[in-house]
Design a protein around this motif. Structure first.
Motif, short mmCIF file in Angstrom:
data_model
loop_
_atom_site.label_atom_id
_atom_site.label_comp_id
_atom_site.label_asym_id
_atom_site.label_seq_id
_atom_site.Cartn_x
_atom_site.Cartn_y
_atom_site.Cartn_z
N LYS A 1 -31.27 31.90 46.52
CA LYS A 1 -31.07 31.95 47.97
C LYS A 1 -29.96 31.00 48.42
CE LYS A 1 -35.63 33.60 49.36
NZ LYS A 1 -35.08 34.83 50.00
N THR A 2 -29.59 30.05 47.56
CA THR A 2 -28.50 29.13 47.87
C THR A 2 -27.13 29.75 47.58
OG1 THR A 2 -29.89 27.20 47.41
CG2 THR A 2 -27.51 26.86 47.33
N GLY B 1 -24.96 31.26 50.38
CA GLY B 1 -24.44 30.20 51.25
C GLY B 1 -23.26 29.49 50.63
N THR C 1 -20.27 31.63 51.17
CA THR C 1 -19.79 31.50 52.55
C THR C 1 -19.06 30.18 52.75
OG1 THR C 1 -21.59 32.88 53.41
CG2 THR C 1 -20.50 31.38 54.97
N ASP C 2 -19.60 29.10 52.19
CA ASP C 2 -18.95 27.78 52.31
C ASP C 2 -17.57 27.78 51.65
OD1 ASP C 2 -21.11 26.75 53.68
OD2 ASP C 2 -22.06 25.92 51.89
N LYS D 1 -22.10 20.55 50.53
CA LYS D 1 -22.88 21.50 51.33
C LYS D 1 -23.88 22.26 50.45
CE LYS D 1 -19.47 22.18 54.98
NZ LYS D 1 -18.59 23.13 55.68
N GLY D 2 -23.48 22.53 49.22
CA GLY D 2 -24.37 23.23 48.29
C GLY D 2 -25.60 22.40 47.96
N ARG E 1 -27.90 22.60 50.94
CA ARG E 1 -28.53 23.93 50.98
C ARG E 1 -29.65 24.03 49.93
NH1 ARG E 1 -26.04 28.08 53.71
NH2 ARG E 1 -23.90 27.73 54.49
N GLN F 1 -33.66 24.71 50.43
CA GLN F 1 -34.30 25.89 49.85
C GLN F 1 -35.47 25.53 48.94
OE1 GLN F 1 -34.19 29.04 50.38
NE2 GLN F 1 -32.50 29.03 51.84
#
Length: 199
Positions: free
Chosen positions: A24-25, A28, A31-32, A175-176, A179, A183
């Motif tokens: 699920k990460t 994202g 996108t980042d 950011k990861g 995230r 999660q």
């Protein structure tokens, strides 16, 4: 270890949570990568995302996932190309203004895509391209083939050249991590809630 303590008594709790959290990460992360790259490259985010793909997802035996950016140099036409009298105006990097490539022109390529081209100078065409010898009455379209060709398609940088910059990768990694932590907490709560509902 903390996750194992929290999920003690839950069958395969840790592998299930880590697999779901990583998978699920990954979107994202994709996108980042696109957003951080777009902050520096004057290109639409939708085009940047085309070069970024999730190439590996986590399983209960292997918790690693991978997002990869791969592609070719991007046609200059996609950098807001505008035809001017002296050439084609483009903006490649957001840190720089628009620049005009003298002698360039916009035309349709072999596959039907609009592209930016430049006529290469050869022994035959040199006197007709970008020199004072060119007469005012000369129209490129009316010149013989040997004066109009060959042409060279112009490209900007690869998206990966920008994404691979240290400041971009560092921002994406930070950011990861945020995230992933969120999660893991979310998937843990979800699994525990399921277990309580079964009792």
């Amino acid at each position: 270890r903390e996750l194992a303590r929290t999920l003690r008594g839950v069958s395969n709790g840790v592998p299930r949570v880590l697999k779901s959290a990583v998978n699920k990460t990954l979107p994202g992360i994709r996108t980042d990568m696109a957003r951080e790259t777009q902050q520096r490259l004057a290109l639409k985010q939708s085009r940047i995302k085309k070069d970024i793909k999730i190439v590996k997802r986590a399983s209960t035996r292997d918790f690693s996932g991978r997002v990869q950016s791969k592609g070719q140099p991007v046609s200059l036409y996609q950098f807001g190309a505008k035809q001017k009298k002296r050439g084609v105006s483009v903006r490649v990097l957001k840190s720089e203004g628009r620049k005009t490539i003298r002698g360039a022109f916009i035309a349709r390529g072999k596959h039907g895509n609009m592209m930016v081209f430049w006529r290469q100078k050869t022994g035959d065409s040199a006197q007709h391209i970008g020199t004072k010898k060119r007469k005012p009455w000369m129209v490129y379209a009316a010149l013989p083939e040997r004066y109009k060709y060959p042409v060279e398609a112009l490209h900007g940088p690869r998206i990966q050249d920008i994404t691979s910059r240290p400041e971009v990768i560092q921002a994406v990694e930070e950011k990861g991590r945020v995230r992933l932590r969120k999660q893991i907490a979310s998937q843990t709560d979800r699994l525990l809630a399921r277990q309580r509902a079964r009792r």
